[in-house]
Design a protein around this motif. Structure first.
Motif, mmCIF file in Angstrom:
data_model
loop_
_atom_site.group_PDB
_atom_site.id
_atom_site.type_symbol
_atom_site.label_atom_id
_atom_site.label_comp_id
_atom_site.label_asym_id
_atom_site.label_seq_id
_atom_site.Cartn_x
_atom_site.Cartn_y
_atom_site.Cartn_z
ATOM 1 N N CYS A 252 0.829 -1.210 0.000
ATOM 2 C CA CYS A 252 0.000 0.000 0.000
ATOM 3 C C CYS A 252 0.863 1.260 0.000
ATOM 4 O O CYS A 252 2.011 1.244 0.459
ATOM 5 N N PRO A 253 0.302 2.376 -0.473
ATOM 6 C CA PRO A 253 0.991 3.657 -0.318
ATOM 7 C C PRO A 253 1.311 3.915 1.155
ATOM 8 O O PRO A 253 0.493 3.656 2.039
ATOM 9 N N GLY A 254 2.511 4.408 1.413
ATOM 10 C CA GLY A 254 2.963 4.627 2.782
ATOM 11 C C GLY A 254 3.837 3.504 3.312
ATOM 12 O O GLY A 254 4.601 3.705 4.259
ATOM 13 N N ASP A 255 3.724 2.293 2.724
ATOM 14 C CA ASP A 255 4.635 1.207 3.090
ATOM 15 C C ASP A 255 6.052 1.578 2.658
ATOM 16 O O ASP A 255 6.260 2.373 1.729
ATOM 17 N N ARG A 256 7.028 0.969 3.324
ATOM 18 C CA ARG A 256 8.428 1.213 2.983
ATOM 19 C C ARG A 256 9.114 -0.101 2.622
ATOM 20 O O ARG A 256 8.988 -1.096 3.342
ATOM 21 N N ILE A 257 9.857 -0.085 1.525
ATOM 22 C CA ILE A 257 10.712 -1.211 1.176
ATOM 23 C C ILE A 257 12.011 -1.029 1.950
ATOM 24 O O ILE A 257 12.712 -0.025 1.776
ATOM 25 N N ILE A 258 12.342 -1.986 2.832
ATOM 26 C CA ILE A 258 13.546 -1.861 3.637
ATOM 27 C C ILE A 258 14.633 -2.851 3.212
ATOM 28 O O ILE A 258 15.782 -2.721 3.627
ATOM 29 N N ALA A 259 14.271 -3.823 2.400
ATOM 30 C CA ALA A 259 15.253 -4.768 1.865
ATOM 31 C C ALA A 259 14.683 -5.373 0.593
ATOM 32 O O ALA A 259 13.464 -5.494 0.429
ATOM 33 N N VAL A 260 15.578 -5.758 -0.307
ATOM 34 C CA VAL A 260 15.186 -6.402 -1.562
ATOM 35 C C VAL A 260 15.970 -7.705 -1.679
ATOM 36 O O VAL A 260 17.211 -7.692 -1.715
ATOM 37 N N SER A 261 15.245 -8.818 -1.693
ATOM 38 C CA SER A 261 15.851 -10.161 -1.791
ATOM 39 C C SER A 261 16.955 -10.337 -0.749
ATOM 40 O O SER A 261 18.041 -10.858 -1.036
ATOM 41 N N GLY A 262 16.679 -9.870 0.464
ATOM 42 C CA GLY A 262 17.605 -10.041 1.576
ATOM 43 C C GLY A 262 18.704 -9.019 1.662
ATOM 44 O O GLY A 262 19.522 -9.075 2.581
ATOM 45 N N ALA A 263 18.757 -8.079 0.728
ATOM 46 C CA ALA A 263 19.831 -7.083 0.703
ATOM 47 C C ALA A 263 19.360 -5.771 1.312
ATOM 48 O O ALA A 263 18.319 -5.228 0.925
ATOM 49 N N LEU A 264 20.121 -5.249 2.267
ATOM 50 C CA LEU A 264 19.897 -3.939 2.856
ATOM 51 C C LEU A 264 20.827 -2.936 2.188
ATOM 52 O O LEU A 264 21.733 -3.300 1.455
ATOM 53 N N GLY A 265 20.617 -1.659 2.465
ATOM 54 C CA GLY A 265 21.529 -0.650 1.937
ATOM 55 C C GLY A 265 20.900 0.708 1.885
ATOM 56 O O GLY A 265 19.833 0.949 2.468
ATOM 57 N N SER A 266 21.548 1.616 1.183
ATOM 58 C CA SER A 266 21.011 2.954 1.003
ATOM 59 C C SER A 266 19.775 2.901 0.116
ATOM 60 O O SER A 266 19.509 1.893 -0.563
ATOM 61 N N SER A 267 19.025 3.989 0.092
ATOM 62 C CA SER A 267 17.830 4.037 -0.762
ATOM 63 C C SER A 267 18.193 3.805 -2.221
ATOM 64 O O SER A 267 17.509 3.066 -2.938
ATOM 65 N N GLU A 268 19.279 4.411 -2.670
ATOM 66 C CA GLU A 268 19.670 4.253 -4.071
ATOM 67 C C GLU A 268 20.145 2.829 -4.355
ATOM 68 O O GLU A 268 19.928 2.301 -5.445
ATOM 69 N N ALA A 269 20.780 2.198 -3.368
ATOM 70 C CA ALA A 269 21.182 0.799 -3.549
ATOM 71 C C ALA A 269 19.956 -0.105 -3.684
ATOM 72 O O ALA A 269 19.943 -1.050 -4.477
ATOM 73 N N LEU A 270 18.909 0.194 -2.909
ATOM 74 C CA LEU A 270 17.677 -0.602 -3.018
ATOM 75 C C LEU A 270 17.035 -0.421 -4.390
ATOM 76 O O LEU A 270 16.485 -1.377 -4.955
ATOM 77 N N LEU A 271 17.083 0.799 -4.919
ATOM 78 C CA LEU A 271 16.552 1.020 -6.270
ATOM 79 C C LEU A 271 17.262 0.122 -7.279
ATOM 80 O O LEU A 271 16.627 -0.469 -8.164
ATOM 81 N N GLN A 272 18.581 0.026 -7.156
ATOM 82 C CA GLN A 272 19.328 -0.833 -8.076
ATOM 83 C C GLN A 272 18.933 -2.297 -7.894
ATOM 84 O O GLN A 272 18.809 -3.047 -8.872
ATOM 85 N N LYS A 273 18.714 -2.729 -6.652
ATOM 86 C CA LYS A 273 18.345 -4.120 -6.395
ATOM 87 C C LYS A 273 16.995 -4.477 -7.008
ATOM 88 O O LYS A 273 16.747 -5.626 -7.387
ATOM 89 N N LEU A 274 16.100 -3.483 -7.112
ATOM 90 C CA LEU A 274 14.789 -3.755 -7.713
ATOM 91 C C LEU A 274 14.899 -4.118 -9.187
ATOM 92 O O LEU A 274 13.944 -4.640 -9.766
ATOM 93 N N ARG A 275 16.037 -3.851 -9.782
ATOM 94 C CA ARG A 275 16.263 -4.210 -11.185
ATOM 95 C C ARG A 275 16.801 -5.633 -11.325
ATOM 96 O O ARG A 275 17.087 -6.080 -12.428
ATOM 97 N N GLY A 276 16.932 -6.341 -10.207
ATOM 98 C CA GLY A 276 17.494 -7.678 -10.241
ATOM 99 C C GLY A 276 16.556 -8.691 -10.871
ATOM 100 O O GLY A 276 15.400 -8.408 -11.207
ATOM 101 N N PRO A 277 17.036 -9.918 -11.017
ATOM 102 C CA PRO A 277 16.246 -10.965 -11.675
ATOM 103 C C PRO A 277 15.098 -11.460 -10.801
ATOM 104 O O PRO A 277 15.117 -11.327 -9.582
ATOM 105 N N ASP A 278 14.095 -12.039 -11.445
ATOM 106 C CA ASP A 278 12.978 -12.672 -10.743
ATOM 107 C C ASP A 278 13.467 -13.923 -10.002
ATOM 108 O O ASP A 278 14.398 -14.600 -10.456
ATOM 109 N N PRO A 279 12.787 -14.251 -8.891
ATOM 110 C CA PRO A 279 11.777 -13.437 -8.223
ATOM 111 C C PRO A 279 12.436 -12.425 -7.289
ATOM 112 O O PRO A 279 13.559 -12.642 -6.829
ATOM 113 N N LEU A 280 11.726 -11.330 -7.012
ATOM 114 C CA LEU A 280 12.176 -10.362 -6.025
ATOM 115 C C LEU A 280 11.415 -10.593 -4.722
ATOM 116 O O LEU A 280 10.198 -10.778 -4.747
ATOM 117 N N VAL A 281 12.117 -10.563 -3.615
ATOM 118 C CA VAL A 281 11.463 -10.629 -2.310
ATOM 119 C C VAL A 281 11.538 -9.239 -1.700
ATOM 120 O O VAL A 281 12.631 -8.725 -1.427
#
Length: 273
Positions: free
Chosen positions: A237-266
């Motif tokens: 939902c709007p207002g939720d925050r993505i704090i990790a992508v597929s187990g990876a933490l990092g800066s906001s910009e690092a998370l943006l890069q992780k969202l470009r990773g291969p399927d599936p994304l967690v």
């Protein structure tokens, strides 16, 4: 601490935006370092995310709009900044916690005459009605450390907690103003609900409009447009925050890069219940 605008979410009648396209969301951000240097009204230009082979656009900082005369200045006194963004993130991805998280009230007392001394935290002010704690300092001279030293373990301030009210104020600008000027702070703290969702993009866009604090460690969802997330029926939902992508933490910009990773994304989601 934040005033901003965002273009409306895309409807099905409008073509989804690509990174680098003209459809963007903009956030006006301000914060104050320990040294008191005010970065007031910075504008962070962020595109609606589309991962389909488009290069990641670099956010641009623009000149802030003139402040209204009746709008109080909002400032945030941070703990000392660390060099690496990753050092500000939690050491490990939080476990899923779908049960209701605790809401509780605490009081922080500043040293008399030192209203502008560091509080012992760093705050993400990208939302309009909550503050997000993305770093807690180990500095023993700060009010946050003094509170945590005597608080029950389940009521200590931690990275990932939300501040919903400061001395009765519930808007971000007013909360940060109270943090700046008041010697005693009565806070309502909301612990996060942590959820994990798996999404298959299958070559499509996620359809998420994302906003983030320039120095932060999360991506806040501004809107869920047509795309892989909506079509998967995920409870994001709007207002939720993505704090990790597929187990990876990092800066906001690092998370943006992780969202470009291969399927599936967690996607590990923090929600202010």
């Amino acid at each position: 601490c934040t005033t901003g605008r965002s273009e409306p979410g895309l409807s099905q009648k409008r073509r989804p935006a690509r990174v680098g396209a003209r459809h963007r969301s903009a956030m006006f951000a301000c914060c104050c370092s320990e040294e008191g240097g005010l970065y007031a009204g910075q504008v962070l230009q962020i595109p609606t995310l589309d991962e389909r082979n488009a290069p990641l656009a670099t956010p641009r900082l623009l000149e802030p709009p003139a402040a209204k005369a009746d709008t109080p200045k909002a400032k945030e006194y941070d703990s000392p900044k660390t060099d690496a963004a990753e050092a500000r993130a939690p050491a490990a991805v939080p476990e899923s916690r779908a049960a209701p998280a605790q809401t509780f009230k605490i009081t922080l007392a500043k040293t008399p005459g030192r209203q502008k001394a560091p509080m012992g935290w760093r705050l993400d002010c990208v939302a309009t009605s909550v503050l997000y704690i993305f770093e807690v300092s180990s500095d023993t001279s700060t009010p946050v450390w003094a509170y945590n030293a005597t608080a029950p373990e389940d009521k200590r301030l931690q990275v990932g907690d939300y501040i919903k009210s400061v001395n009765g104020q519930t808007e971000v600008n007013m909360m940060t103003a109270a943090i700046e000027k008041d010697e005693e702070l009565e806070l309502i703290i909301q612990q996060p609900t942590i959820l994990n969702y798996t999404v298959q993009k299958n070559g499509a866009s996620l359809g998420l409009e994302l906003k983030y604090w320039q120095a932060g460690t999360t991506l806040m969802i501004g809107a869920v447009n047509d795309g892989a997330v909506k079509r998967s029926g995920l409870n994001i939902c709007p207002g939720d925050r993505i704090i990790a992508v597929s187990g990876a933490l990092g800066s906001s910009e690092a998370l943006l890069q992780k969202l470009r990773g291969p399927d599936p994304l967690v996607l590990t989601i923090s929600r202010c219940s």
